[in-house]
Design a protein around this motif. Structure first.
Motif, short mmCIF file in Angstrom:
data_model
loop_
_atom_site.label_atom_id
_atom_site.label_comp_id
_atom_site.label_asym_id
_atom_site.label_seq_id
_atom_site.Cartn_x
_atom_site.Cartn_y
_atom_site.Cartn_z
N LEU A 156 0.84 -1.20 0.00
CA LEU A 156 0.00 0.00 0.00
C LEU A 156 0.87 1.25 0.00
O LEU A 156 0.61 2.21 -0.74
CB LEU A 156 -0.93 -0.01 1.22
N LYS A 157 1.92 1.22 0.80
CA LYS A 157 2.86 2.34 0.87
C LYS A 157 3.50 2.59 -0.50
O LYS A 157 3.56 3.73 -0.98
CB LYS A 157 3.93 2.03 1.92
N LYS A 158 3.96 1.53 -1.15
CA LYS A 158 4.59 1.66 -2.46
C LYS A 158 3.60 2.16 -3.51
O LYS A 158 3.95 2.96 -4.38
CB LYS A 158 5.18 0.31 -2.89
N LYS A 159 2.36 1.69 -3.42
CA LYS A 159 1.34 2.13 -4.37
C LYS A 159 1.10 3.63 -4.26
O LYS A 159 1.00 4.34 -5.27
CB LYS A 159 0.03 1.38 -4.15
N LEU A 160 1.03 4.13 -3.03
CA LEU A 160 0.83 5.57 -2.82
C LEU A 160 2.00 6.36 -3.38
O LEU A 160 1.82 7.42 -4.02
CB LEU A 160 0.65 5.86 -1.33
N GLU A 161 3.22 5.88 -3.17
CA GLU A 161 4.40 6.58 -3.67
C GLU A 161 4.41 6.62 -5.20
O GLU A 161 4.74 7.65 -5.81
CB GLU A 161 5.67 5.90 -3.14
N VAL A 162 4.00 5.51 -5.82
CA VAL A 162 3.94 5.46 -7.29
C VAL A 162 2.86 6.41 -7.81
O VAL A 162 3.07 7.13 -8.80
CB VAL A 162 3.66 4.02 -7.76
N GLU A 163 1.70 6.45 -7.15
CA GLU A 163 0.61 7.32 -7.58
C GLU A 163 1.00 8.80 -7.46
O GLU A 163 0.67 9.61 -8.33
CB GLU A 163 -0.65 7.04 -6.75
N LEU A 164 1.70 9.15 -6.39
CA LEU A 164 2.16 10.53 -6.23
C LEU A 164 3.16 10.90 -7.31
O LEU A 164 3.14 12.01 -7.85
CB LEU A 164 2.77 10.72 -4.83
N LEU A 165 4.04 9.96 -7.65
CA LEU A 165 5.04 10.21 -8.70
C LEU A 165 4.36 10.34 -10.06
O LEU A 165 4.64 11.27 -10.83
CB LEU A 165 6.07 9.09 -8.73
N ASN A 166 3.43 9.44 -10.38
CA ASN A 166 2.80 9.43 -11.70
C ASN A 166 1.85 10.62 -11.90
O ASN A 166 1.70 11.12 -13.02
CB ASN A 166 2.02 8.13 -11.90
N ASN A 167 1.19 11.05 -10.83
CA ASN A 167 0.20 12.11 -10.95
C ASN A 167 0.77 13.51 -10.74
O ASN A 167 0.34 14.47 -11.38
CB ASN A 167 -0.94 11.89 -9.96
N LEU A 168 1.74 13.62 -9.81
CA LEU A 168 2.23 14.96 -9.43
C LEU A 168 3.70 15.15 -9.78
O LEU A 168 4.23 16.26 -9.57
CB LEU A 168 2.02 15.19 -7.93
N PHE A 169 4.36 14.10 -10.25
CA PHE A 169 5.79 14.17 -10.65
C PHE A 169 6.68 14.54 -9.48
O PHE A 169 7.64 15.30 -9.63
CB PHE A 169 5.98 15.16 -11.81
N ILE A 170 6.35 14.02 -8.30
CA ILE A 170 7.19 14.26 -7.13
C ILE A 170 7.61 12.93 -6.51
O ILE A 170 6.83 11.98 -6.46
CB ILE A 170 6.48 15.11 -6.05
N ASN A 171 8.86 12.88 -6.06
CA ASN A 171 9.33 11.71 -5.32
C ASN A 171 9.06 11.95 -3.84
O ASN A 171 9.78 12.71 -3.20
CB ASN A 171 10.83 11.51 -5.56
N ALA A 172 8.02 11.35 -3.34
CA ALA A 172 7.65 11.54 -1.94
C ALA A 172 7.69 10.20 -1.23
O ALA A 172 7.24 9.18 -1.76
CB ALA A 172 6.26 12.15 -1.84
N LYS A 173 8.23 10.21 -0.04
CA LYS A 173 8.17 9.00 0.79
C LYS A 173 6.83 9.00 1.50
O LYS A 173 6.37 10.05 1.96
CB LYS A 173 9.31 9.00 1.82
N VAL A 174 6.21 7.88 1.61
CA VAL A 174 4.93 7.75 2.33
C VAL A 174 5.17 7.01 3.64
O VAL A 174 5.85 5.98 3.67
CB VAL A 174 3.89 7.00 1.48
N LYS A 175 4.62 7.58 4.69
CA LYS A 175 4.69 6.94 6.00
C LYS A 175 3.26 6.63 6.43
O LYS A 175 2.44 7.53 6.61
CB LYS A 175 5.36 7.89 7.01
N LEU A 176 2.94 5.34 6.54
CA LEU A 176 1.61 4.94 6.98
C LEU A 176 1.55 4.97 8.50
O LEU A 176 2.43 4.44 9.18
CB LEU A 176 1.29 3.54 6.47
N VAL A 177 0.54 5.62 9.03
CA VAL A 177 0.38 5.71 10.48
C VAL A 177 -0.95 5.10 10.89
O VAL A 177 -1.86 4.94 10.06
CB VAL A 177 0.47 7.18 10.98
N GLU A 178 -1.07 4.74 12.14
CA GLU A 178 -2.29 4.08 12.62
C GLU A 178 -3.48 5.03 12.58
O GLU A 178 -3.32 6.25 12.64
CB GLU A 178 -2.07 3.57 14.05
#
Length: 433
Positions: free
Chosen positions: A389-411
């Protein structure tokens, strides 16, 4: 003419009314407000030069800084004894901006709020739960008087006290909810935690949400969580408060043009942009007495449309506010608005719309991390599922917004909830210089 019919006034008649009111406003501020007289003279323009609506672009801009520099009453066009209400901003970034209203201004404010509520056909049978803040903030009182003018029963709940708000909404049979979209989502979360059955225990049919940018995904999440019509209510204190524009049933954010003229400009050059191009919204008031605003730069980013809306209203419409120019992040040369990040997040299953963007610096490069709450149902799916899920979010942010962002999943429920405007950005870059 009924108030609702004002939204359908023929275009030629509307433009003639706008020009008449624009000339009157320009004449008033030139003779009554030294600030404007000086600005007009510096720009080489006089009231007699305004002969058409196209001449509006010859007038100088007004900014929030102008209000601060003339704090508190330097831009008022009437003596203080004619001012019957004063509001102001919090002043967290300097001197607060102060706005005043004559009795006439309050009538205009009530009128545009009535027209806002009519977007969802609010009437005397409705119970309006108003969870906007009361006090110096214009939101609470703006919605309050508009609903009262329609004969609706108003519950002045103000902000905070989430569990008590839910109790009142259920016990009083609230049919209309007024608050920020983030607080509406928070209310629905707590309602589920407290064991309410949202569809059976509440009678809400529509909500009026504003005071912060909201992505299409967040709007959809709010509407679906309560099962209601989502009406975006746009405004800002410097112009009048809420009531500048509101969305019809087709989602078009109609500006009440008989009182406010909107323009969209290039925020860098100040040049007026053609219809359909994204830029900064500029508004000129046409009927304000105490604090008229000439070409006020809102810092809000949007697109203007003049083609007819399916609802039949002749009023120009703008797209939902994408964000504020002040909130735009520039991360390694890429422009990013929090609402764009929000929209990507809300399209991915397994997370909630609750997030925080953390911007930091690593050497000379900007580093962006997005903290996102996972859906409670994901907690039982194991570490591997969460990593995917974390990797999917990072890929979606890169593909849609062209940014390399790390995603941190929190409770779930670990990110701070807002009782008013949500705080979405933590910018640590200056701390690490």
């Amino acid at each position: 003419m009924t108030l609702k019919k004002k939204d359908y006034i023929p275009k030629e008649e509307l433009q003639a009314l706008q020009l008449k009111r624009l000339k009157e406003t320009v004449e008033r501020v030139y003779h009554l407000v030294p600030f404007y007289r000086k600005k007009f003279e510096e720009a080489g323009v006089r009231p007699s030069d305004i002969k058409s609506l196209d001449d509006l672009k010859r007038l100088p801009f007004t900014t929030k800084q102008d209000l601060r520099e003339h704090y508190p009453f330097g831009l008022f066009a009437v003596p203080l004894e004619q001012v019957v209400r004063i509001h102001s901003s919090s002043g967290t970034t300097g001197k607060p901006t102060v706005v005043g209203y004559t009795e006439h201004d309050l009538k205009i404010w009530t009128e545009v709020m009535v027209r806002t509520f009519l977007m969802a056909d609010v009437n005397e049978k409705d119970v309006v739960h108003n969870a906007y803040g009361y006090g110096l903030f214009t939101g609470g009182l703006g919605f309050h008087y508009g609903a009262e003018a329609l004969g609706a029963s108003v519950v002045p709940a103000s902000g905070g006290f989430t569990k008590r708000q839910l109790m009142l909404m259920k016990d009083f049979g609230a049919t209309i909810l007024c608050c920020t979209p983030s607080f509406a989502l928070h209310l629905s979360e707590v309602a589920k935690e407290e064991g309410y059955d949202i569809q059976k225990d509440f009678k809400l049919r529509a909500g009026f949400f504003g005071a912060e940018p909201a992505s299409p995904g967040l709007k959809k999440a709010v509407a679906e969580s309560w099962g209601i019509q989502y009406v975006e209510a746009y405004g800002l204190s410097e112009i009048i408060g809420p009531g500048v524009a509101a969305t019809c049933e087709h989602g078009s954010l109609h500006v009440f043009e008989d009182h406010f003229i909107p323009e969209v400009i290039d925020p860098e050059t100040g040049k007026v942009l053609p219809e359909g191009e994204e830029g900064e919204l500029v508004i000129t008031t046409l009927t304000k007495q105490a604090l008229p605003m000439i070409r006020y730069r809102t810092k809000d980013i949007t697109v203007i449309h003049r083609e007819p809306c399916k609802c039949g209203r002749t009023l120009v419409w703008i797209e939902g506010i994408k964000g504020r120019a002040d909130d735009m992040l520039i991360v390694n040369g890429v422009n990013v608005f929090p609402s764009q990040v929000e929209h990507v997040i809300t399209k991915v299953e397994g997370v909630t719309p609750n997030y925080v963007i953390v911007v930091d610096k690593k050497g000379v490069l900007d580093k962006l991390e997005v903290w996102v709450e996972v859906d409670e149902r994901m907690l039982t799916d194991g570490v591997g599922t969460l990593e995917n899920l974390k990797k999917k979010l990072e890929v979606e942010l890169l593909n849609n917004l062209f940014i390399n962002a790390k995603v941190k999943l929190v409770e779930p429920k670990t990110l701070e909830r807002s009782m008013g405007k949500a705080k979405r950005i933590i910018d640590r870059r200056e701390l690490n210089l």
